[in-house]
Design a protein around this motif. Structure first.
Motif, mmCIF file in Angstrom:
data_model
loop_
_atom_site.group_PDB
_atom_site.id
_atom_site.type_symbol
_atom_site.label_atom_id
_atom_site.label_comp_id
_atom_site.label_asym_id
_atom_site.label_seq_id
_atom_site.Cartn_x
_atom_site.Cartn_y
_atom_site.Cartn_z
ATOM 1 N N ASP A 39 39.712 -20.161 24.540
ATOM 2 C CA ASP A 39 38.256 -20.096 24.689
ATOM 3 C C ASP A 39 37.636 -21.135 23.746
ATOM 4 N N ALA A 40 36.317 -21.224 23.738
ATOM 5 C CA ALA A 40 35.631 -22.237 22.938
ATOM 6 C C ALA A 40 35.776 -22.019 21.435
ATOM 7 N N ARG A 41 36.240 -20.817 21.032
ATOM 8 C CA ARG A 41 36.466 -20.546 19.607
ATOM 9 C C ARG A 41 37.893 -20.860 19.189
ATOM 10 N N GLY A 42 38.695 -21.381 20.137
ATOM 11 C CA GLY A 42 40.082 -21.718 19.828
ATOM 12 C C GLY A 42 41.011 -20.531 19.875
ATOM 13 N N LEU A 43 40.577 -19.442 20.506
ATOM 14 C CA LEU A 43 41.410 -18.247 20.611
ATOM 15 C C LEU A 43 42.127 -18.245 21.953
ATOM 16 N N ARG A 44 43.389 -17.896 21.924
ATOM 17 C CA ARG A 44 44.225 -17.889 23.121
ATOM 18 C C ARG A 44 43.740 -16.827 24.107
ATOM 19 N N LEU A 45 43.605 -17.209 25.358
ATOM 20 C CA LEU A 45 43.262 -16.270 26.429
ATOM 21 C C LEU A 45 44.576 -15.792 27.034
ATOM 22 N N VAL A 46 44.823 -14.490 26.949
ATOM 23 C CA VAL A 46 46.146 -13.981 27.327
ATOM 24 C C VAL A 46 46.231 -13.398 28.733
ATOM 25 N N ASP A 47 45.081 -13.136 29.351
ATOM 26 C CA ASP A 47 45.154 -12.586 30.705
ATOM 27 C C ASP A 47 43.937 -13.022 31.525
ATOM 28 N N LEU A 48 43.978 -12.713 32.802
ATOM 29 C CA LEU A 48 42.921 -13.114 33.719
ATOM 30 C C LEU A 48 41.576 -12.490 33.351
ATOM 31 N N ALA A 49 41.574 -11.258 32.864
ATOM 32 C CA ALA A 49 40.322 -10.596 32.473
ATOM 33 C C ALA A 49 39.646 -11.368 31.339
ATOM 34 N N GLU A 50 40.415 -11.817 30.337
ATOM 35 C CA GLU A 50 39.845 -12.599 29.242
ATOM 36 C C GLU A 50 39.311 -13.935 29.751
#
Length: 150
Positions: free
Chosen positions: A15-26
């Motif tokens: 995401d824009a904060r540099g956090l890993r998106l782990v699934d489709l919902a995120e």
């Protein structure tokens, strides 16, 4: 997409904060997403002088200011307090500073450049076990870079 090469990091969505998106919902909840083939988050420099506030999860924030696009160089403000800086310097001096080592280029070697002319800095490697502050800074750096602490 081509298959990953041997030893290549997996592709990752952030995401824009540099956090890993782990699934489709995120991914669906994220207003913006970055797909990085290198598998590691890198703060976008945007332009020289660009400033971005970086959230250090549960710790606070730091301000990144872009100094150069190539290579990517950032100034990090509001990362260390004066007291923290002085404590790190005290720990380094107490441990004993050693001259930094580097590899001279062929031209330097051909000209007979002395190593003491090539690198003039000193350093100390301070382990997390030497001070709670060092362990805290290790975690803070991990939060800033989005790379797990060692």
């Amino acid at each position: 997409l081509p298959e990953l090469e041997p030893l290549q990091s997996p592709r990752v969505l952030f995401d824009a904060r540099g956090l890993r998106l782990v699934d489709l919902a995120e991914l669906r909840r994220a207003p913006c997403a970055f797909f990085l083939e290198i598998g590691v988050w890198v703060w976008p420099p945007v332009r020289v002088g660009f400033e971005q506030e970086v959230e250090l999860l549960g710790i606070g924030t730091a301000m990144l200011r872009t100094l150069s696009l190539r290579p990517k160089v950032f100034e990090v403000r509001e990362f260390l307090s004066r007291n923290e800086t002085e404590e790190v310097m005290r720990l380094g001096r107490a441990q004993g500073l050693v001259r930094s080592e580097g590899l001279m280029q062929s031209r330097d070697l051909e000209q007979g450049t002395q190593h003491s002319q090539f690198r003039t800095s000193t350093q100390a490697w301070i382990d997390n076990s030497q001070s709670p502050l060092i362990a805290e800074l290790d975690e803070r750096i991990a939060q800033l870079t989005r790379v797990p602490a060692s």
